[in-house]
Design an enzyme around this catalytic site. Structure first.
Site: not given
Length: 314
Positions: A139, A142-143
């Site tokens: 992701c 997300c990261d």
């Protein structure tokens, strides 16, 4: 509680992505009082999508979480109820259907809409598990923030891989896109965007042989050329997997007809499954398009099909 005392819902919806929320909006407006079981990731995959540019009605684009929040609010407005948690077991062999919840409760329903979606696929190698969360991710939204001024690799050749690569250029100093073929599965517009981005480099006919690290963090990746078999190590700070998704259908094996990839089979031009009273919509039954707007469409179909089914058993 005896069978005579147990509460039986008209409709339960499993899943809260665009398909599940749309089904809830339509069945709510029909006064069916749907109960939505939210699952492990309320809002579905769009909760980790930053900018949606192709959803009708939003010419300036809209963030995934914002769109899901609006859909949830709209479903609630029409009387949908929400239940946090997941289903651990289902019995579709008789009506009303039985759903076992993770907290031990049991629900019963005359109709069930399955909108459990799909989840990211992983390579299945040991080093991937070892460094998951330590430089390995599925992701970018997300990261990606954690990879400022870093070199990262993105694995995949579809629209998801292109989107991940483009997003990562906001943070990383260099993004290397690795694909096992020479031709991409992605749409032309996405491929062109990637090719024009000076921060993105492509490596074709390559697959991941191993993810390298120092025990604490990813330090590199070893790729294998599918034509020559040559192994080459590259230094990097992160590896992002974008190689597709698997449908969340483990609960339904042996109870609903699934295709060879595990997606729920639905009848042509319908959301009906192999069990009367059970309907499927969204990515859990769509291996082809996998778009938010098509999920919304099938969510509508499932709601209409469910309402018609309930009319036949009353």
């Amino acid at each position: 509680m005896t069978n005579m005392e147990r509460e039986v819902r008209d409709i339960v919806i499993m899943g809260t992505g665009p398909a599940g929320y749309t089904a809830a909006i339509y069945t709510g407006r029909s006064n069916l009082k749907p109960l939505i079981i939210e699952g492990l990731q309320p809002g579905g995959q769009l909760m980790i999508t930053t900018e949606i540019e192709n959803f009708p009605g939003f010419p300036e684009g809209i963030r995934g979480p914002e769109l899901m929040s609006k859909m949830r609010e709209q479903a609630a407005k029409f009387g949908a109820e929400f239940l946090a948690g997941s289903v651990t077991e289902v019995d579709l062999s008789r009506s009303p259907f039985s759903l076992q919840l993770e907290d031990g409760r049991e629900l019963f329903t005359h109709a069930l809409i399955v909108a459990t979606g799909a989840c990211a696929k992983w390579l299945g190698i040991e080093s991937e598990d070892r460094y998951r969360g330590k430089g390995v991710s599925a992701c970018a939204t997300c990261d990606g923030f954690f990879f400022r001024d870093s070199k990262v690799f993105v694995i995949g050749g579809g629209d998801t891989a292109m989107e991940e690569a483009l997003y990562l250029t906001k943070f990383a100093s260099e993004v290397v896109l690795v694909h096992r073929r020479e031709e991409f599965r992605s749409s032309k517009i996405m491929s062109l965007r990637v090719q024009k981005n000076p921060k993105i480099r492509m490596l074709l006919n390559e697959v991941v042989d191993e993810i390298l690290g120092d025990g604490m963090q990813v330090t590199g990746i070893r790729l294998k050329n599918v034509k020559t078999g040559e192994l080459v190590e590259h230094s990097c700070d992160g590896v992002f997997l974008a190689i597709g998704h698997s449908p969340n259908t483990a609960l339904f094996k042996g109870q609903l007809d699934l295709d060879d990839y595990g997606y729920i089979k639905t009848k042509k031009s319908s959301s009906e499954t192999s069990v009367a009273g059970v309907f499927a919509c969204g990515d859990v039954q769509d291996f082809n398009y996998r778009q938010a707007v098509t999920a919304v469409g099938t969510g509508c179909m499932a709601a209409v099909d469910t309402e018609r089914f309930l009319e036949t058993i009353r």
